[in-house]
Design an enzyme around this catalytic site. Structure first.
Site, PDB file in Angstrom:
ATOM      1  CB  ALA A  29      -0.917   0.015   1.219  1.00  0.00           C
ATOM      2  CG  ASN A  30       1.306   4.432  -2.524  1.00  0.00           C
ATOM      3  OD1 ASN A  30       1.796   3.341  -2.779  1.00  0.00           O
ATOM      4  ND2 ASN A  30       1.438   5.476  -3.297  1.00  0.00           N
ATOM      5  NE  ARG A  31       4.517   6.432   5.505  1.00  0.00           N
ATOM      6  CZ  ARG A  31       4.682   5.590   6.516  1.00  0.00           C
ATOM      7  NH1 ARG A  31       3.667   5.279   7.305  1.00  0.00           N
ATOM      8  NH2 ARG A  31       5.859   5.048   6.749  1.00  0.00           N
TER       9      ARG A  31
END
Ligand code: C5P
Length: 221
Positions: A29-31
């Site tokens: 995931a990305n933040r």
């Protein structure tokens, strides 16, 4: 339709991260908290727009007055955005994971003497570029984001061209800024006509200004 500067307009907005499963318990995931994207959806609805918010996995509440489609992966997000077209405006604020594993494991990958598994990554579709360069259903106004830790303006300007956007909301997300996950944001608006620097503001105020900018651009026809 409800009154307001965006009355009668339809807006599709992406927000939050995407999760790309590795196996049933792990993901890439990305933040992203989704705070800025959700705030734009709320502001657009308050301005009278019909809003479809395509939200990745976030822990914040659905904004009021908005149709929310909950998705997990980039591919699901793209499908939901395409299903929401045609629209007058697209605001792509999600932090989409750039890569996913080529084939998700059906069972949890076990630790073992063979050591760490190698992940074979493939590129995800670019949702902003797909919408910005859509041959038949491109919204009149396409807004993207550029979260960068260096070369903010050069990267944002390149994104404007590459992804076929009209506006890029650029922000410096270096950890020391506190923007990531925080309630305030300092952005620069990058357009072909020039660059505007906005002051440090609450994310809700940034959202109001983005909605005002959108209404202004649509009004100029
Ligand atoms: O290339 P980068 O991820 O920095 O571009 C950011 C912009 O592109 C954001 O508007 C983001 O929502 C959008 N994007 C997208 N799909 C991707 C990657 C980025 O819509 N796969």
């Amino acid at each position: 339709t409800r009154p307001g500067p965006l009355a009668g307009r339809r807006i599709v907005i992406t927000s939050g991260p995407t999760h790309e499963p590795i196996d049933p318990v792990r993901y890439i995931a990305n933040r992203s908290s989704g705070k800025q994207g959700h705030a734009i959806a709320a502001a657009a609805a308050a301005a009278g727009a019909t809003v479809v918010l395509v939200a990745g996995p976030v822990t914040i509440a659905d904004p009021p007055g908005v149709m929310v489609v909950h998705v997990e992966t980039a591919r699901e997000m793209l499908a939901a955005v395409e299903a929401a077209l045609p629209a007058d405006v697209a605001v792509m604020a999600a932090a989409v994971a750039d890569w996913r594993v080529a084939s998700e494991a059906d069972e949890k990958i076990k630790k073992g003497p063979a050591g760490a598994p190698a992940l074979n990554l493939v590129e995800n579709p670019d949702i902003l570029a797909t919408v910005g360069r859509h041959p038949t259903l491109r919204p009149r106004l396409v807004v993207g984001f550029a979260a960068e830790t260096e070369n903010l303006i050069a990267n944002a300007t390149a994104k404007l061209e590459r992804k076929g956007a009209d506006l890029i909301v650029a922000n410096d997300v270096s950890p020391e800024t506190g923007i990531m996950g925080g309630d305030r944001n300092t952005v620069r608006i990058v357009a072909r006509e020039g660059i505007e620097d906005w002051p440090d503001l609450p994310k809700a105020a940034v959202a109001d200004r983005i909605v005002a900018l959108i209404a202004d651009r649509l009004g100029r026809a």
